[in-house]
Design a protein around this motif. Structure first.
Motif, PDB file in Angstrom:
ATOM      1  N   ASN A  24     -22.714  26.310   2.786  1.00 29.07           N
ATOM      2  CA  ASN A  24     -23.347  26.019   1.495  1.00 29.07           C
ATOM      3  C   ASN A  24     -22.344  26.163   0.354  1.00 29.07           C
ATOM      4  N   GLY A  25     -21.501  27.204   0.443  1.00 26.33           N
ATOM      5  CA  GLY A  25     -20.476  27.383  -0.587  1.00 26.33           C
ATOM      6  C   GLY A  25     -19.491  26.238  -0.598  1.00 26.33           C
ATOM      7  N   LEU A  26     -19.090  25.800   0.612  1.00 22.00           N
ATOM      8  CA  LEU A  26     -18.149  24.686   0.713  1.00 22.00           C
ATOM      9  C   LEU A  26     -18.752  23.401   0.160  1.00 22.00           C
ATOM     10  N   LEU A  27     -19.996  23.125   0.531  1.00 26.99           N
ATOM     11  CA  LEU A  27     -20.663  21.922   0.020  1.00 26.99           C
ATOM     12  C   LEU A  27     -20.824  21.983  -1.490  1.00 26.99           C
ATOM     13  N   THR A  28     -21.230  23.140  -1.981  1.00 24.85           N
ATOM     14  CA  THR A  28     -21.409  23.309  -3.434  1.00 24.85           C
ATOM     15  C   THR A  28     -20.094  23.110  -4.166  1.00 24.85           C
ATOM     16  N   TYR A  29     -19.006  23.646  -3.591  1.00 27.42           N
ATOM     17  CA  TYR A  29     -17.692  23.527  -4.233  1.00 27.42           C
ATOM     18  C   TYR A  29     -17.269  22.064  -4.337  1.00 27.42           C
ATOM     19  N   PHE A  30     -17.361  21.344  -3.210  1.00 26.40           N
ATOM     20  CA  PHE A  30     -16.896  19.959  -3.218  1.00 26.40           C
ATOM     21  C   PHE A  30     -17.778  19.060  -4.081  1.00 26.40           C
ATOM     22  N   VAL A  31     -19.087  19.275  -4.024  1.00 25.82           N
ATOM     23  CA  VAL A  31     -19.984  18.456  -4.853  1.00 25.82           C
ATOM     24  C   VAL A  31     -19.752  18.738  -6.334  1.00 25.82           C
ATOM     25  N   SER A  32     -19.640  20.036  -6.679  1.00 26.94           N
ATOM     26  CA  SER A  32     -19.404  20.382  -8.086  1.00 26.94           C
ATOM     27  C   SER A  32     -18.041  19.905  -8.558  1.00 26.94           C
ATOM     28  N   LYS A  33     -17.050  19.933  -7.637  1.00 31.93           N
ATOM     29  CA  LYS A  33     -15.713  19.470  -8.011  1.00 31.93           C
ATOM     30  C   LYS A  33     -15.727  17.984  -8.337  1.00 31.93           C
ATOM     31  N   THR A  34     -16.451  17.188  -7.535  1.00 29.01           N
ATOM     32  CA  THR A  34     -16.513  15.749  -7.790  1.00 29.01           C
ATOM     33  C   THR A  34     -17.204  15.439  -9.117  1.00 29.01           C
ATOM     34  N   ILE A  35     -18.013  16.365  -9.603  1.00 28.90           N
ATOM     35  CA  ILE A  35     -18.696  16.152 -10.887  1.00 28.90           C
ATOM     36  C   ILE A  35     -17.902  16.759 -12.034  1.00 28.90           C
ATOM     37  N   LEU A  36     -17.402  17.987 -11.846  1.00 30.38           N
ATOM     38  CA  LEU A  36     -16.744  18.700 -12.929  1.00 30.38           C
ATOM     39  C   LEU A  36     -15.382  18.118 -13.274  1.00 30.38           C
ATOM     40  N   MET A  75     -19.874   6.121  -4.002  1.00 33.44           N
ATOM     41  CA  MET A  75     -21.203   6.692  -3.794  1.00 33.44           C
ATOM     42  C   MET A  75     -21.693   7.315  -5.105  1.00 33.44           C
ATOM     43  N   SER A  76     -22.936   7.063  -5.445  1.00 34.15           N
ATOM     44  CA  SER A  76     -23.484   7.580  -6.692  1.00 34.15           C
ATOM     45  C   SER A  76     -23.710   9.084  -6.607  1.00 34.15           C
ATOM     46  N   ILE A  77     -23.789   9.703  -7.786  1.00 32.08           N
ATOM     47  CA  ILE A  77     -24.011  11.148  -7.839  1.00 32.08           C
ATOM     48  C   ILE A  77     -25.367  11.487  -7.235  1.00 32.08           C
ATOM     49  N   ARG A  78     -26.344  10.654  -7.467  1.00 36.66           N
ATOM     50  CA  ARG A  78     -27.680  10.894  -6.928  1.00 36.66           C
ATOM     51  C   ARG A  78     -27.647  10.948  -5.400  1.00 36.66           C
ATOM     52  N   LYS A  79     -26.954   9.968  -4.783  1.00 34.94           N
ATOM     53  CA  LYS A  79     -26.851   9.962  -3.325  1.00 34.94           C
ATOM     54  C   LYS A  79     -26.064  11.159  -2.831  1.00 34.94           C
ATOM     55  N   ARG A  80     -24.991  11.503  -3.567  1.00 37.84           N
ATOM     56  CA  ARG A  80     -24.166  12.644  -3.155  1.00 37.84           C
ATOM     57  C   ARG A  80     -24.973  13.934  -3.170  1.00 37.84           C
ATOM     58  N   LEU A  81     -25.793  14.111  -4.207  1.00 38.36           N
ATOM     59  CA  LEU A  81     -26.614  15.316  -4.294  1.00 38.36           C
ATOM     60  C   LEU A  81     -27.681  15.341  -3.203  1.00 38.36           C
ATOM     61  N   ILE A  82     -28.261  14.168  -2.929  1.00 37.11           N
ATOM     62  CA  ILE A  82     -29.276  14.098  -1.867  1.00 37.11           C
ATOM     63  C   ILE A  82     -28.659  14.466  -0.519  1.00 37.11           C
ATOM     64  N   LEU A  83     -27.469  13.895  -0.232  1.00 37.78           N
ATOM     65  CA  LEU A  83     -26.803  14.184   1.041  1.00 37.78           C
ATOM     66  C   LEU A  83     -26.393  15.648   1.147  1.00 37.78           C
ATOM     67  N   SER A  84     -25.929  16.217   0.029  1.00 38.57           N
ATOM     68  CA  SER A  84     -25.544  17.636   0.078  1.00 38.57           C
ATOM     69  C   SER A  84     -26.763  18.522   0.316  1.00 38.57           C
ATOM     70  N   ASN A  85     -27.903  18.173  -0.293  1.00 42.19           N
ATOM     71  CA  ASN A  85     -29.128  18.950  -0.061  1.00 42.19           C
ATOM     72  C   ASN A  85     -29.602  18.803   1.386  1.00 42.19           C
ATOM     73  N   ILE A  86     -29.498  17.570   1.911  1.00 42.90           N
ATOM     74  CA  ILE A  86     -29.864  17.361   3.317  1.00 42.90           C
ATOM     75  C   ILE A  86     -28.956  18.189   4.225  1.00 42.90           C
ATOM     76  N   ALA A  87     -27.646  18.197   3.892  1.00 39.53           N
ATOM     77  CA  ALA A  87     -26.702  18.976   4.701  1.00 39.53           C
ATOM     78  C   ALA A  87     -27.028  20.464   4.637  1.00 39.53           C
ATOM     79  N   MET A  88     -27.428  20.943   3.458  1.00 38.25           N
ATOM     80  CA  MET A  88     -27.777  22.361   3.323  1.00 38.25           C
ATOM     81  C   MET A  88     -29.033  22.710   4.126  1.00 38.25           C
ATOM     82  N   ILE A  89     -29.882  21.707   4.352  1.00 38.05           N
ATOM     83  CA  ILE A  89     -31.076  21.935   5.175  1.00 38.05           C
ATOM     84  C   ILE A  89     -30.726  21.826   6.660  1.00 38.05           C
ATOM     85  N   LEU A  90     -29.898  20.831   6.990  1.00 39.12           N
ATOM     86  CA  LEU A  90     -29.573  20.594   8.395  1.00 39.12           C
ATOM     87  C   LEU A  90     -28.636  21.645   8.976  1.00 39.12           C
TER      88      LEU A  90
END
Length: 483
Positions: A175-187, A1-16
């Motif tokens: 939100n913290g959990l999502l941010t951690y996992f998304v940032s971990k996959t990038i960092l 999955m691309s980073i763009r899709k991952r960020l979009i899904l994480s933002n959607i999850a933070m809204i949902l």
């Protein structure tokens, strides 16, 4: 999955997620205020006052007049805890029974008989909130009666902040959990690439970057790994070039120094009067001339090889009948060879061998290969065989001698510059060591390839291919020309 899709899904999850928790809280509130009430139950799950309320409802339906009997009601309610809960009975607007005297309520505050909005379970009486259930019935004499079940609902005031606090904590956690996992996959891959770049800056290329990710960072990691490999190959090639350069300088120095030393020695012999006779003087001058020719030939070959190596020698290509070209060359060569040397030329009569060549440079290839063969042939009857073969897109030329052959470990290095099978670098048994290297450069300039095959005591075959002008001819009978 691309980073763009991952960020979009994480933002959607933070809204949902807030929407989900809001709906969950709303569901709990609806169940709390409008569902069947579990609030009359004790910690062990039992609800005696609620059970008594149901019993009184049944009594009101069957024998309503019993609800006027004080003794009956007292006996029913004797074992019921009275804290924060009460059962009230009302007749014609008057409270006739109350199980908990401590709960002071005004009759006017209670819902009227047959009140339609009784679906709302929580009511405010004065400054207090109560859970309220009621059952309307008629006495035998037609009087209106109602059984009420009330429980203190003061804790509802504290429920709102608790729900809000839980909702806030859940949002922070998700939100913290999502941010951690998304940032971990990038960092993680970024830190990997940073460490790799630091190693490269320090000159360390002996590491490996492995990534199975299919996003942009995975592609970047694989590209970085390819760059590292190419950089390592480039550095190794550069080191090899440096070693070759040192060896080249060493070989050139040796090959130039040897005839120069000989010339210097013979000149000194003449100056010192060692050549004290016309015969000696003639021998000395002939030797000096021969060594000067060796120097001139070596310098000429060095100059030619350097121009070929740097692609500074122009080619003049033309379509030439290779069969006729070699026949003319063999006729010319036969005039220069002794009677002990036999040259045979095999080709297919029915095939047209038209290739794209530079006449002068291809002649240099034949000369260098044949001269090299003649220098090493040790048999009394020396034989050279030249064969033409028609391939799909090329014309193949084989030049075979009956010399002593070459050791298998020496064959791969035959076309290296300054390489000699006879390692003593004696000019009597070998040339400059550039002949086959020049032949290789010329053949590659023709877009072809050259290689060697050899067997000890059987001879050596040098083969090369050149491009055909077009697809021509079929195999037929061979012709043998001997000179």
């Amino acid at each position: 999955m691309s980073i763009r899709k991952r960020l979009i899904l994480s933002n959607i999850a933070m809204i949902l997620m807030p929407i989900f928790f809001f709906l969950l809280s709303l569901f709990i509130l609806v169940q709390l205020f409008f569902g069947e009430q579990p609030f009359f139950a004790h910690e062990d799950g039992s609800a005696p006052i609620a059970e008594e309320y149901l019993h009184l409802k049944q009594t009101a339906a069957r024998t309503p007049d019993k609800l006027r009997e004080e003794e009956y009601l007292s006996n029913r309610m004797a074992e019921i805890p009275q804290e924060n809960a009460a059962i009230l009975i009302r007749e014609k607007g008057e409270i006739t029974y109350q199980s908990s005297p401590s709960m002071s309520l005004s009759v006017s505050e209670l819902p009227a008989f047959d009140f339609e909005e009784m679906r709302r379970p929580i009511h405010r009486f004065g400054n207090q909130l109560y859970f309220l259930q009621k059952n309307d019935f008629y006495y035998s004499n037609g009087n209106e009666g109602t059984v009420f079940l009330l429980q203190d609902a003061g804790f509802v005031k504290r429920f709102g902040p608790i729900v809000f606090g839980c909702l806030l904590l859940a949002l922070i956690f998700t939100n913290g959990l999502l941010t951690y996992f998304v940032s971990k996959t990038i960092l993680t891959p970024v830190n990997q690439l940073r460490a790799a770049s630091e190693k490269i800056s320090e000159g360390d290329l002996d590491f490996h970057i492995e990534s199975r990710r299919k996003d942009e960072l995975g592609h970047l990691s694989r590209t970085f790994e390819i760059m590292r490999k190419k950089l390592k190959e480039s550095m190794e090639l550069q080191m090899q070039y440096e070693e070759n350069r040192k060896e080249l300088i060493s070989n050139i120095s040796h090959d130039l120094k040897t005839p120069l030393s000989a010339i210097k020695g013979y000149v000194e012999g003449i100056r010192d009067g060692v050549a004290n006779s016309p015969e000696k003087l003639d021998s000395y001058t002939q030797t000096i001339y021969s060594k000067a020719n060796e120097l001139d030939h070596l310098i000429e070959e060095l100059f030619l090889y350097s121009k070929l190596d740097m692609n500074r020698l122009p080619y003049h290509f033309e379509e030439v009948d290779i069969k006729e070209y070699i026949k003319n060359y063999v006729e010319e060569l036969s005039l220069q060879l002794s009677e002990q040397t036999k040259v045979s030329f095999y080709y297919d009569r029915a095939t047209s061998y038209v290739g794209i060549i530079d006449r002068d440079k291809l002649k240099r290839v034949f000369s260098n290969i044949i001269d090299n063969s003649l220098k090493y042939m040790d048999k009394e009857k020396r034989q050279l065989l030249i064969q033409l073969k028609n391939l799909e897109e090329h014309i193949k030329v084989d030049i075979t001698d009956n010399g002593p052959g070459i050791k298998p470990e020496d064959v791969p290095y035959l076309f290296d510059r300054f390489y000699r099978v006879e390692h003593s670098r004696n000019t009597k048994t070998g040339g400059s060591g550039l002949g086959l290297a020049i032949a290789e450069q010329i053949i590659k300039g023709h877009g072809g390839d050259i290689w060697a095959e050899s067997e000890i005591n059987k001879g050596t075959t040098i083969s090369f291919i050149i491009k055909k002008a077009s697809n021509q001819g079929e195999n037929g009978n061979e012709k043998d020309l001997d000179y």
